[in-house]
Structure formats: C-alpha cells, structure tokens
Scaffold this motif. Structure first.
Motif, mmCIF file in Angstrom:
data_model
loop_
_atom_site.group_PDB
_atom_site.id
_atom_site.type_symbol
_atom_site.label_atom_id
_atom_site.label_comp_id
_atom_site.label_asym_id
_atom_site.label_seq_id
_atom_site.Cartn_x
_atom_site.Cartn_y
_atom_site.Cartn_z
ATOM 1 N N ASP A 88 0.856 -1.192 0.000
ATOM 2 C CA ASP A 88 0.000 0.000 0.000
ATOM 3 C C ASP A 88 0.893 1.244 0.000
ATOM 4 O OD1 ASP A 88 -2.131 1.760 0.206
ATOM 5 O OD2 ASP A 88 -2.413 1.452 2.356
ATOM 6 N N HIS A 128 -7.549 -3.409 1.587
ATOM 7 C CA HIS A 128 -7.032 -2.275 0.810
ATOM 8 C C HIS A 128 -5.629 -2.505 0.247
ATOM 9 C CE1 HIS A 128 -6.317 1.855 -0.388
ATOM 10 N NE2 HIS A 128 -5.192 1.819 0.297
ATOM 11 N N CYS A 148 -4.403 -2.800 -3.699
ATOM 12 C CA CYS A 148 -3.413 -1.874 -4.274
ATOM 13 C C CYS A 148 -2.257 -2.654 -4.906
ATOM 14 C CB CYS A 148 -2.861 -0.940 -3.201
ATOM 15 S SG CYS A 148 -4.040 0.305 -2.703
ATOM 16 N N GLN A 201 1.191 4.008 -2.897
ATOM 17 C CA GLN A 201 0.945 5.427 -2.624
ATOM 18 C C GLN A 201 2.118 6.285 -3.086
ATOM 19 O OE1 GLN A 201 -2.115 4.536 1.023
ATOM 20 N NE2 GLN A 201 -0.109 5.294 1.570
ATOM 21 N N HIS A 252 -5.603 3.177 -6.511
ATOM 22 C CA HIS A 252 -6.416 3.523 -5.342
ATOM 23 C C HIS A 252 -7.876 3.752 -5.711
ATOM 24 C CE1 HIS A 252 -2.850 3.628 -2.892
ATOM 25 N NE2 HIS A 252 -3.646 3.698 -1.840
HETATM 26 ZN ZN LIG Z 1 -3.613 3.233 0.210
#
Ligand SMILES: [Zn+2]
Length: 388
Positions: free
Chosen positions: A201, A284, A288, A205, A270
């Motif tokens: 994640d 999550h 991702c 990001q 995302h």
């Molecule tokens: Zn995230």
C-alpha cells in the motif's frame, strides 16, 4: 512554482521511541480516548508499557475503543456516542494501530466536536447532507504500527458505507493528526501477510503520488526518498519481521507516502481499490498491490518521464535507455509482487466478472481524479476485463 503543503505539527520517529508516548500525549491534553487495532498489541506487555507512560505524565484514559476492520458508519457513530457519554469529557484522542484504527480515531476526533448532523454519513464525500467539518477536531496523537497506509499524516478517514456498498472519505484539512509517534519496533509482531499488504500500500501510494497529475516537485522528492528505502526492504521485512533496518525503512516510507498523498493525490490503483473493498471485501493493501503493475502499464504512455526515473531507481542503473527504464519500472514491481505471493488477476482476489461494471462506477472518486491518464468507463472496463 506553486504549491501548498499540509503537514502534522510534530513527528517523532525512531526505534524504541515509544518511551516518549506519555510525554507527547501530555502536550495535547490530560483526558484521552484511545482507539486501538491489533489484539496482539493490545494484549502484549508493550501495551502495558505504553499505558504506564501515560499515567506517569498525568494523562487519564476515559475510554478505550477497539476496531478490527476498516471502520463503517456504524463504527464511527457508536464510537462517537461512547466518547460523548464519557464520565469526563476527553480533550484528546490517541489512535494506535493500522490504518483502520487511525482512521477511526481521526473520524471520532472530528465527530466529537462537529455534531450538526445525525451521523458521520452526513459529512462523507458524495453521500449524506454534504456537511463539512467546521470546528477543530479534538487534538490527536497518531501511533501507526503497520507501516502501510500513512493515514497518520493525511487529512481524511476512509469509511465503509453499506448502502450502496462503497468507501467514502471524511475529509478536512483540520483532521491531520497534531502529533505522530512512529516507533518501527511496534511493527515487529505484524504477520507477514499484513506486512506485505500494508507495505505494498505504501509503495503504491509513493508511486501513484509520484506520477499523479497533481504531483509537485516537493511531493515527488518525498516519493523518491520513500521508494529508495521501501524497494530494497519490502521483502526483507516480509521474510523476517524482526529485521530492524527493514522495519525502520518501511515505517519511514509509509510516513512519507502519507505526506505525499495528502498533498498530491493518488491514481487508478487507489481509485479501483475502493470498490474492490466495498463490493468484494478485498483488503485495501492487497487490492493496491495487485493493481499497481496494471496502473503502471496503463499509464506508461502518459507518464513516460516519471516512469523512466522510477525504472532507473528500481534497477539501480542510471544508464538504462528510456524504453528499458519504463519496462524496468513495471517488471521490478511485478517481481516484488511475485516475491510476496500477491495474486496477479482480479479473479484471484475473489472478484466476479459480473461485478466489473459496479467496480468501474465505484472507482470514480478523488483518487481516480489524480490518475495521469484520463480513462473512459469503456477503457477502464476493458482494462479490468483483461486483468480479470
Ligand atoms: Zn492506500
């Protein structure tokens, strides 16, 4: 040059820095609500150690609230009701745990001082009455323990909505936690599967912020710094959770990912991860991770310059040709996902083909708006179908 930068007031980072927990809390108030995640941490001696430092500094805990899933509207409303009915009104909130605990703590700190609506639903983007956070939330101390979401440094809390199934943000610049304490040692008990998902994640990001259409030179420099630390250490932290340099590098990268995404937005991985969670219950970080190579392939025609920089960084070879560097930006991430046993196809995440239309519709939100390549619904559907 034009940019604005949103940052927490104070960040304390370092192995074993949790000794400063009580002191930092006492800078914000005297009466605290503690929102926590992981049962492992809550039942450990580390927890007792943290609570003792609060007591030493004269900070009283009036409520403890546990959360073991991404928070729902009901979770936020019931936690807020508990906070408001405490015998002594709290003057601060402490969030300790992964993204879910920190998001719930952020939402509760905002809802405790903003009671114009009946429910947090009234404040969520795109649902409810469209109310906004007018009053300053209770000041918050965030203590992340999973090295993943970077939620400790962002201005939103992600809340799951049942009807219709979706994930929406409670968002306000006032919601950035005042103080962040990051002690990477708190992540040593995180199991490998969670380490992989939350680490990917953070990496997603950093990469999506780096290539985002809203990126600035400043956020991009933070992304490169984060990736420089995360890429060589992701697998090490996965293989050996007690590896101090690897855990430290991942916690640092996760924090930088939060700062950069709060200031530059994200992208399609995302955007799509939200409906994958809402419709198909995919965690999550895992969503991702599966989507990141797909996002890099989809964007390579419009984010060439950025992917050349990423490819050279990942391959540790500044002499790569542009084409080879773009290919390396994708293949390094694919190889890393293989090392972490991340599924490649959406069907392996439990997605049904008949859900793809709902996923396209649900992916339109704040994150997707930052994607460098603008995609029509038809284009997005065919990308999802190809990778289903
Ligand atoms: Zn995230």
């Amino acid at each position: 040059m034009l940019f604005s930068l949103l940052l927490p007031q104070k960040v304390v980072f370092g192995w074993s820095k949790r000794g400063e927990f009580g002191e930092l809390a006492s800078e914000l108030g005297t009466t605290a609500v503690v929102v926590h995640g992981s049962r492992t941490l809550h039942n450990s001696t580390l927890w007792a150690e943290l609570m003792a430092t609060l007591e030493e500094q004269g900070v009283r805990v009036v409520r403890e609230i546990g959360i073991r899933r991404e928070p729902t509207i009901e979770d936020v409303d019931s936690a807020t009701a508990k906070v408001l009915s405490s015998s002594s009104p709290p003057d601060m909130v402490i969030g300790i745990g992964g993204g879910a605990a920190i998001d719930l703590a952020k939402a509760v700190s905002a809802m405790a001082t903003n009671q114009q609506g009946e429910s947090v639903r009234d404040y969520l983007e795109g649902v409810g009455k469209g109310l906004s956070i007018e009053n300053a939330p209770l000041p918050m101390l965030a203590v992340p323990t999973t090295a993943g979401t970077g939620s400790e440094a962002t201005k939103n809390a992600v809340i799951s909505v049942d009807d219709p199934p979706c994930k929406k943000s409670l968002r306000s610049e006032k919601m950035v936690p005042k103080i962040i304490l990051i002690d990477p040692e708190l992540s040593v008990t995180v199991p490998p599967s969670v380490t992989a998902a939350s680490g990917m994640d953070a990496i997603t990001q950093l990469i999506e912020s780096y290539i985002s259409s809203r990126a600035t030179p400043l956020t991009q420099s933070l992304c490169l710094e984060g990736l420089k630390h995360a890429l060589p250490n992701m697998k090490r932290a996965f293989v050996d959770g007690t590896d101090q340099p690897a855990r430290t590098a991942m916690a640092y990268a996760a924090f930088l990912s939060g700062v950069s995404l709060a200031n530059s937005g994200l992208g399609m991985a995302h955007g799509i991860a939200a409906p994958l969670g809402a419709h198909c219950d995919v965690p999550h970080g895992l969503a991702c991770a599966t989507l990141l190579p797909i996002a890099l392939k989809t964007n390579q025609t419009v984010s060439r310059k950025q992917q050349v920089v990423l490819g050279k960084l990942f391959a540790k070879n500044p002499h790569l040709s542009k084409e080879n560097a773009i290919a390396a930006s994708i293949s390094h991430i694919e190889n890393l996902c293989d090392d972490l046993s991340i599924p490649k196809r959406l069907r392996d995440l439990g997605v049904l083909k008949e859900q793809l239309n709902d996923i396209v519709t649900g992916s339109r939100g704040n994150s997707m708006n930052g994607n460098p390549r603008v995609l029509t619904d038809e284009e997005l559907y065919s990308i999802l179908e190809e990778h289903w």
